[in-house]
Design a protein around this motif. Structure first.
Motif, PDB file in Angstrom:
ATOM      1  N   LYS A  20      26.745  42.458  37.919  1.00 47.53           N
ATOM      2  CA  LYS A  20      25.525  42.597  37.132  1.00 47.53           C
ATOM      3  C   LYS A  20      25.156  44.068  36.970  1.00 47.53           C
ATOM      4  N   GLU A  66      27.614  28.704  37.909  1.00 45.68           N
ATOM      5  CA  GLU A  66      26.429  28.857  37.067  1.00 45.68           C
ATOM      6  C   GLU A  66      26.048  30.327  36.950  1.00 45.68           C
ATOM      7  N   GLY A  69      28.242  31.914  34.606  1.00 44.58           N
ATOM      8  CA  GLY A  69      27.854  31.517  33.254  1.00 44.58           C
ATOM      9  C   GLY A  69      26.665  32.310  32.756  1.00 44.58           C
ATOM     10  N   ILE A  70      25.696  32.536  33.649  1.00 48.19           N
ATOM     11  CA  ILE A  70      24.511  33.307  33.255  1.00 48.19           C
ATOM     12  C   ILE A  70      24.913  34.733  32.885  1.00 48.19           C
ATOM     13  N   LEU A  71      25.791  35.328  33.712  1.00 48.17           N
ATOM     14  CA  LEU A  71      26.211  36.703  33.421  1.00 48.17           C
ATOM     15  C   LEU A  71      26.995  36.755  32.115  1.00 48.17           C
ATOM     16  N   SER A  73      26.612  34.890  29.506  1.00 52.21           N
ATOM     17  CA  SER A  73      25.763  34.825  28.313  1.00 52.21           C
ATOM     18  C   SER A  73      24.836  36.030  28.239  1.00 52.21           C
ATOM     19  N   THR A  74      24.499  36.627  29.406  1.00 53.52           N
ATOM     20  CA  THR A  74      23.639  37.803  29.370  1.00 53.52           C
ATOM     21  C   THR A  74      24.364  38.975  28.715  1.00 53.52           C
ATOM     22  N   TYR A  75      25.645  39.129  29.057  1.00 54.61           N
ATOM     23  CA  TYR A  75      26.403  40.250  28.505  1.00 54.61           C
ATOM     24  C   TYR A  75      27.471  39.725  27.556  1.00 54.61           C
ATOM     25  N   ALA A  76      27.062  38.833  26.672  1.00 54.48           N
ATOM     26  CA  ALA A  76      28.031  38.148  25.806  1.00 54.48           C
ATOM     27  C   ALA A  76      28.884  39.123  25.007  1.00 54.48           C
ATOM     28  N   SER A  77      28.304  40.237  24.583  1.00 57.46           N
ATOM     29  CA  SER A  77      29.083  41.133  23.722  1.00 57.46           C
ATOM     30  C   SER A  77      29.871  42.158  24.529  1.00 57.46           C
ATOM     31  N   LYS A  78      29.377  42.512  25.716  1.00 59.66           N
ATOM     32  CA  LYS A  78      30.083  43.550  26.489  1.00 59.66           C
ATOM     33  C   LYS A  78      31.138  42.968  27.423  1.00 59.66           C
ATOM     34  N   LEU A 153      20.802  30.844  42.983  1.00 59.71           N
ATOM     35  CA  LEU A 153      20.809  31.740  41.837  1.00 59.71           C
ATOM     36  C   LEU A 153      19.834  32.888  42.022  1.00 59.71           C
ATOM     37  N   LEU A 156      20.946  36.351  42.553  1.00 61.40           N
ATOM     38  CA  LEU A 156      21.407  37.159  41.437  1.00 61.40           C
ATOM     39  C   LEU A 156      20.222  37.679  40.624  1.00 61.40           C
ATOM     40  N   PHE A 157      19.176  36.852  40.600  1.00 58.85           N
ATOM     41  CA  PHE A 157      18.057  37.200  39.752  1.00 58.85           C
ATOM     42  C   PHE A 157      17.219  38.355  40.329  1.00 58.85           C
ATOM     43  N   PHE A 158      17.103  38.386  41.630  1.00 55.77           N
ATOM     44  CA  PHE A 158      16.167  39.355  42.201  1.00 55.77           C
ATOM     45  C   PHE A 158      16.861  40.317  43.142  1.00 55.77           C
TER      46      PHE A 158
END
Lengths: 160, 455
Positions: A20, A66, A69-71, A73-78, A153, A156-158
């Motif tokens: 992240k 999961e 998956g979150i990462l 979609s968060t950085y879908a382009s990079k 999760l 990862l979030f905090f």
């Protein structure tokens, strides 16, 4: 040429913080290879018929997937691709072969994070990484005190 | 048909067909072998007889004659025919005499040997080259083995098959009974359980088999049923208590006020007090109504596309307008790049109620310290994590937090009726979502919500 980055992991959500942080820093799109190191078995039966996946799959928790998956979609382009790979070798040469086979151009590893051993055969990836001849980036993050969330999760979030 | 009978019949049919198949096979191969053997014997006899009769002057012939007379037992109905073979000969006459087909002779002429069978009489023909010229030797005999030994074998097989069938029928019924005994027992015992004796559990018998699994599954289901019955009972108790407390206060207040003449200020004071309690009563009743509606009515028709992050912002704004001390920090570091991924199907009002419940709890129980809210999404799910640093929930009470009116032991100094969380869970479930709570006393609580993304 597109960059391929190798990041060691121990299949905890917490260890994904390296990815992240790195994704937040890096400007260019990269392929990412998450690496988990285990020791190859001594048993002839397991060597003949076992697959590293057989040992690793149970560790890949739903939460870990999961979080990946979150990462994604968060950085879908990079984040061009995110693969999870198991390394079973003993020697530095084997590690070097893996790096070449996967066209790894950079290694990113967390500073001050102790990898947790998920099973008896887990191996600390840091000695291999320290001796590898590739550009290395150290990423620093501070995990929240593991109070309420155990491999959830929220790890990862905090992060701070 | 009962499964037990089905299994027994299936087992029986399989066993019997295997036995029959084997018996038929044995019988057919025996017949084949016995015919082959008999023809060979006839052929040997043909050679020996021809040698003995035609070449009896020679040394070989005399030996054969001796063998024939001393060692070869006569077969039943044994006949030897010697027919001299001349070029261009047709065998019509001989064929008629021996009642054999002409093709039999032609085959001998062509191949040197032939076989024929008429009823139980077997014919074997060979070509024999004697000193005096070529002969056709035909030996015929009655196949005693066929008529006697094979009939005996057939009888054995028939009786054996019948016995095996009877045995397998008995065994299969016994076996299937044995297999289904525990199932019948379970049915019997489960039948005795009703809502008055929900505490009864099936006794599990140790072994790690399917039946034990079934029993423990039943027991777990009973546990859940008992818990929900208990919850229902508690719910009624708590609800009446919650409703009667303000009512008692109102009645008491009114009675005391009516006891004697009072000043206008005192009446006002007491009416205000009654109003406060009546309002409290109303808010409890309202939330109970919402709880009931979300819990039972599955009204899916009024769902539309909503943005989860928008709902969070709205909830945050609403809470901050109600209580400005609230400190809710939205962490957007894991927001997906594609905002479409935060779209979900749902009822905006209900979802906002759920979010604001969670956020209000977080603010309330952490004495309005910072509450972290983060949102992220995978391809098919949206995740929302709310983390506070409040008083937490004792570990052994975590499983009760979903019961209406349940309040954790360390939350007595905070306002509330204990309806928020069950209501939130009902709403989350209505939206096919998941809610998990993890907590440590005095360290904080983390609530994780997840919902499926809209197509």
């Amino acid at each position: 040429m597109q960059k391929t980055v190798l990041i060691p992991t121990d299949y905890t959500v917490e260890s994904l913080n390296t990815l992240k942080k790195f994704m937040a820093m890096t400007p260019a799109p990269v392929h990412v290879l998450l690496l988990y190191c285990i020791r190859a078995s001594d048993s002839i039966i397991e060597l003949l018929f076992g697959r590293p996946e057989g040992e690793v799959d149970p560790m890949l928790s739903r939460t870990f997937n999961e979080a990946c998956g979150i990462l994604r979609s968060t950085y879908a382009s990079k984040l061009l691709s995110l693969q999870v790979e198991t390394f079973q070798g003993f020697t530095q040469n084997a590690f070097q072969n893996l790096l070449e086979a996967r066209n790894v151009t950079e290694i990113v590893f967390p500073a001050g994070y102790t990898f947790r051993r998920q099973s008896r055969n887990s191996v600390d990836p840091m000695p291999f990484i320290n001796r590898a001849v590739l550009p290395k980036t150290e990423v620093f993050w501070l995990a929240p005190e593991r109070d309420t969330e155990k491999s959830e999760l929220a790890e990862l979030f905090f992060e701070e | 048909m009962r499964t037990q009978t089905k299994i027994a019949l299936g087992f029986f049919v399989v066993t019997v067909s295997v036995v029959i198949l084997m018996s038929v096979g044995v019988y057919l191969f025996s017949i084949n072998y016995s015919f082959e053997d008999f023809y060979k014997r006839l052929e040997i006899r043909g050679v020996v007889s021809a040698g003995a009769i035609l070449d009896h002057e020679e040394a070989r012939g005399s030996v054969l004659q001796e063998v024939r007379e001393m060692h070869l037992e006569k077969l039943p109905d044994e006949n030897v025919h010697l027919i001299p073979l001349k070029p261009g000969q047709t065998f019509g006459q001989e064929a008629a005499r021996l009642s054999l087909p002409v093709s039999f002779f032609e085959e001998i002429g062509r191949l040197g040997h032939a076989r024929h069978k008429y009823k139980n009489t077997f014919f074997a023909g060979i070509k024999y080259a004697a000193k005096s010229g070529d002969y056709i030797v035909i030996v015929s005999a009655d196949n005693y083995y066929n008529s006697h030994h094979l009939a005996y074998l057939r009888n054995i097989i028939l009786v054996g098959t019948l016995c095996a069938s009877a045995l397998s029928l008995a065994v299969s019924f016994l076996l299937s009974r044995l297999v289904f005994t525990p199932v019948r027992e379970i049915t019997h015992r489960v039948n005795r359980i009703n809502f008055q004796n929900l505490h009864i559990r099936l006794a599990t018998h140790g072994a790690d088999d399917e039946i034990t699994k079934l029993e423990s599954t039943f027991n777990k289901m009973l546990d859940r049923l008992a818990t929900s019955f208990e919850t229902q009972n508690n719910f009624i108790g708590s609800a009446s208590h919650e409703l009667s407390t303000p009512l008692t206060t109102i009645i008491g207040e009114a009675e005391v006020t009516l006891n004697q003449e009072r000043s206008v200020a005192e009446y006002k004071e007491s009416l205000r007090s009654i109003l406060t309690h009546a309002e409290r009563l109303e808010s409890i009743t309202k939330s109970l109504l919402v709880l009931a509606r979300t819990g039972f009515g599955k009204e899916k028709n009024e769902y539309d596309r909503v943005r989860a992050d928008q709902l969070l912002w709205d909830a945050k704004q609403m809470i901050e307008s109600i209580n400005p001390r609230s400190n809710i920090q939205l962490n957007l570091s894991l927001m997906p790049e594609n905002p479409e991924m935060l779209c979900m199907l749902g009822n905006e009002t209900l979802l906002q109620l759920a979010f604001s419940n969670v956020l209000t709890n977080a603010c309330k129980f952490s004495d309005f310290r910072a509450v972290m809210v983060s949102i992220g999404a995978t391809n098919d799910r949206i995740f929302i994590v709310v983390k506070d640093t409040g008083i937490g929930i004792p570990e052994n009470e975590l499983k009760f937090i979903w019961d209406p009116f349940y309040r954790a032991s360390n939350s007595k100094s905070f306002e509330g009726y204990g309806i928020g969380l069950p209501l939130t869970r009902n709403i989350v479930r209505l939206h096919n979502g998941d809610i998990t709570v993890s907590s440590r006393v005095m360290r904080g609580t983390t609530v994780q919500l997840s919902f499926p993304t809209a197509g």
